[in-house]
Motif scaffolding. Structure first.
Motif, mmCIF file in Angstrom:
data_model
loop_
_atom_site.group_PDB
_atom_site.id
_atom_site.type_symbol
_atom_site.label_atom_id
_atom_site.label_comp_id
_atom_site.label_asym_id
_atom_site.label_seq_id
_atom_site.Cartn_x
_atom_site.Cartn_y
_atom_site.Cartn_z
ATOM 1 N N ALA A 100 0.834 -1.200 0.000
ATOM 2 C CA ALA A 100 0.000 0.000 0.000
ATOM 3 C C ALA A 100 0.868 1.250 0.000
ATOM 4 O O ALA A 100 1.793 1.377 0.804
ATOM 5 N N GLY A 101 0.562 2.147 -0.921
ATOM 6 C CA GLY A 101 1.226 3.441 -0.988
ATOM 7 C C GLY A 101 0.213 4.482 -1.412
ATOM 8 O O GLY A 101 -0.729 4.168 -2.149
ATOM 9 N N ILE A 102 0.365 5.705 -0.981
ATOM 10 C CA ILE A 102 -0.619 6.724 -1.339
ATOM 11 C C ILE A 102 -0.627 6.956 -2.852
ATOM 12 O O ILE A 102 -1.687 7.108 -3.459
ATOM 13 N N ILE A 103 0.536 6.909 -3.484
ATOM 14 C CA ILE A 103 0.583 7.078 -4.939
ATOM 15 C C ILE A 103 0.442 5.735 -5.658
ATOM 16 O O ILE A 103 -0.400 5.580 -6.544
ATOM 17 N N VAL A 104 1.250 4.745 -5.274
ATOM 18 C CA VAL A 104 1.238 3.435 -5.941
ATOM 19 C C VAL A 104 1.390 2.327 -4.903
ATOM 20 O O VAL A 104 2.286 2.384 -4.056
ATOM 21 N N GLY A 105 0.534 1.314 -5.007
ATOM 22 C CA GLY A 105 0.657 0.171 -4.112
ATOM 23 C C GLY A 105 1.808 -0.737 -4.507
ATOM 24 O O GLY A 105 2.674 -1.065 -3.695
ATOM 25 N N LEU A 106 1.838 -1.147 -5.780
ATOM 26 C CA LEU A 106 2.866 -2.053 -6.291
ATOM 27 C C LEU A 106 3.372 -1.535 -7.630
ATOM 28 O O LEU A 106 2.586 -1.308 -8.558
ATOM 29 N N ALA A 107 4.686 -1.339 -7.736
ATOM 30 C CA ALA A 107 5.315 -0.917 -8.992
ATOM 31 C C ALA A 107 6.176 -2.059 -9.494
ATOM 32 O O ALA A 107 7.019 -2.591 -8.753
ATOM 33 N N GLU A 108 5.982 -2.442 -10.770
ATOM 34 C CA GLU A 108 6.667 -3.612 -11.322
ATOM 35 C C GLU A 108 7.354 -3.287 -12.642
ATOM 36 O O GLU A 108 7.128 -2.231 -13.240
ATOM 37 N N GLY A 109 8.148 -4.244 -13.120
ATOM 38 C CA GLY A 109 8.810 -4.108 -14.402
ATOM 39 C C GLY A 109 9.802 -2.966 -14.384
ATOM 40 O O GLY A 109 10.722 -2.935 -13.570
ATOM 41 N N LYS A 110 9.611 -2.004 -15.279
ATOM 42 C CA LYS A 110 10.468 -0.828 -15.351
ATOM 43 C C LYS A 110 9.641 0.437 -15.112
ATOM 44 O O LYS A 110 9.823 1.458 -15.770
ATOM 45 N N ALA A 111 8.724 0.348 -14.163
ATOM 46 C CA ALA A 111 7.849 1.476 -13.846
ATOM 47 C C ALA A 111 8.663 2.665 -13.347
ATOM 48 O O ALA A 111 9.713 2.508 -12.713
ATOM 49 N N ARG A 112 8.147 3.873 -13.639
ATOM 50 C CA ARG A 112 8.772 5.104 -13.176
ATOM 51 C C ARG A 112 7.746 5.904 -12.382
ATOM 52 O O ARG A 112 6.676 6.232 -12.897
ATOM 53 N N ILE A 113 8.098 6.245 -11.139
ATOM 54 C CA ILE A 113 7.264 7.088 -10.293
ATOM 55 C C ILE A 113 8.097 8.321 -9.975
ATOM 56 O O ILE A 113 9.099 8.246 -9.266
ATOM 57 N N THR A 114 7.705 9.477 -10.529
ATOM 58 C CA THR A 114 8.580 10.640 -10.435
ATOM 59 C C THR A 114 7.802 11.937 -10.251
ATOM 60 O O THR A 114 6.675 12.080 -10.731
ATOM 61 N N SER A 115 8.401 12.865 -9.527
ATOM 62 C CA SER A 115 7.823 14.196 -9.287
ATOM 63 C C SER A 115 6.416 14.091 -8.705
ATOM 64 O O SER A 115 5.479 14.722 -9.174
ATOM 65 N N VAL A 116 6.291 13.255 -7.672
ATOM 66 C CA VAL A 116 5.011 13.074 -6.991
ATOM 67 C C VAL A 116 5.207 13.358 -5.505
ATOM 68 O O VAL A 116 6.322 13.329 -4.986
ATOM 69 N N SER A 117 4.095 13.623 -4.808
ATOM 70 C CA SER A 117 4.183 13.868 -3.371
ATOM 71 C C SER A 117 2.888 13.485 -2.678
ATOM 72 O O SER A 117 1.816 13.491 -3.279
ATOM 73 N N ALA A 118 3.020 13.157 -1.406
ATOM 74 C CA ALA A 118 1.878 12.876 -0.538
ATOM 75 C C ALA A 118 1.977 13.837 0.641
ATOM 76 O O ALA A 118 2.884 13.724 1.471
ATOM 77 N N LYS A 119 1.070 14.790 0.690
ATOM 78 C CA LYS A 119 1.116 15.823 1.725
ATOM 79 C C LYS A 119 0.058 15.544 2.775
ATOM 80 O O LYS A 119 -1.135 15.597 2.516
ATOM 81 N N GLY A 120 0.515 15.234 3.984
ATOM 82 C CA GLY A 120 -0.419 14.913 5.059
ATOM 83 C C GLY A 120 -1.115 13.592 4.806
ATOM 84 O O GLY A 120 -0.756 12.814 3.930
ATOM 85 N N GLY A 121 -2.130 13.304 5.599
ATOM 86 C CA GLY A 121 -2.896 12.082 5.429
ATOM 87 C C GLY A 121 -2.232 10.892 6.095
ATOM 88 O O GLY A 121 -1.225 11.007 6.799
ATOM 89 N N VAL A 122 -2.818 9.712 5.855
ATOM 90 C CA VAL A 122 -2.332 8.475 6.470
ATOM 91 C C VAL A 122 -2.471 7.316 5.499
ATOM 92 O O VAL A 122 -3.417 7.253 4.720
ATOM 93 N N ILE A 123 -1.494 6.412 5.537
ATOM 94 C CA ILE A 123 -1.519 5.189 4.745
ATOM 95 C C ILE A 123 -1.279 4.018 5.700
ATOM 96 O O ILE A 123 -0.335 4.039 6.484
#
Length: 231
Positions: A100-123
């Motif tokens: 579990a992630g606020i942006i992505v739960g599971l990233a596979e292969g050659k996924a790119r997660i970039t220039s993202v943010s999670a401000k406050g909240g709870v996971i």
């Protein structure tokens, strides 16, 4: 339409609408999502499944790529399995499963997660592999970079990190974490819980240019990386 490319044109307030994660293990998101600098507020997920977040599963395949030569070196750039340029504020994401992630739960292969943010909240994930940005970055091809999180991360199991719960052999760079980590149960050390990453294979090679607020957690067992400190 999990193979399509998208660009967000406006901010979105979900008003605590019960959201279903985009992409699953059987049907991952393999397109490109460009948040275009916009904000998604009040993301709410309450699940009993694995792989939860704004995106449940993001995967890049090798079918769409461009090979270029830069300064005598060959590089391959993949054009799918990308989530970028978006901020999620005041998320409330929880599951009794894992990954579990606020942006992505599971990233596979050659996924790119970039220039993202999670401000406050709870996971929160009872099954482990939980992070402010990504729950589980699986494999050596995944890259997470230029991101930050101030979200609270909660688990009862192993692998909880301010940014990524389980980095496996993936890479994380240019990021900042300032969210409180709460590990219910035994000590944080045995649970592999860290202010930046809960678990990774080799912190020297995988982690670059990372910063964290080591005062956000009062427990002296907390390190940058769950199994050993990183500076």
């Amino acid at each position: 339409y999990l193979t399509y490319n998208y660009i967000l044109q406006v901010d979105i307030n979900l008003n605590s609408y019960k959201f279903k994660s985009i992409g699953s293990k059987d049907y991952p998101f393999t397109g490109t999502f460009d948040g275009n600098g916009h904000i998604i507020r009040n993301l709410k997920i309450d699940s009993g499944r694995d792989n939860v977040g704004l995106f449940g599963v993001v995967k890049s395949t090798e079918g769409k790529s461009t090979s270029v030569e830069i300064s005598g070196n060959d590089f391959t750039f993949y054009h799918n399995g990308i989530v970028k340029n978006v901020q999620v504020r005041k998320a409330d994401v929880k599951t009794t499963g894992k990954n579990a992630g606020i942006i992505v739960g599971l990233a596979e292969g050659k996924a790119r997660i970039t220039s993202v943010s999670a401000k406050g909240g709870v996971i929160s994930a009872d099954g482990g592999n939980v992070g402010g940005i990504v729950g589980y970055a699986s494999g050596s091809g995944v890259e997470v970079y230029t991101c930050y999180s101030t979200a609270k991360v909660v688990t009862r199991a192993a692998n909880a990190g301010g940014l990524v719960g389980n980095l496996s052999a993936s890479r994380l760079s240019g990021a900042y974490a300032a969210g409180k980590i709460v590990c219910n149960g035994s000590s944080s050390a045995s649970k592999k819980t860290g202010c930046i990453v809960g678990f990774c294979d080799d912190s020297e090679d995988q982690l670059k240019n990372l910063y964290y607020d080591n005062e956000i957690n009062e427990d002296e067992d907390f390190k940058a990386v769950g199994q050993k400190d990183y500076k």
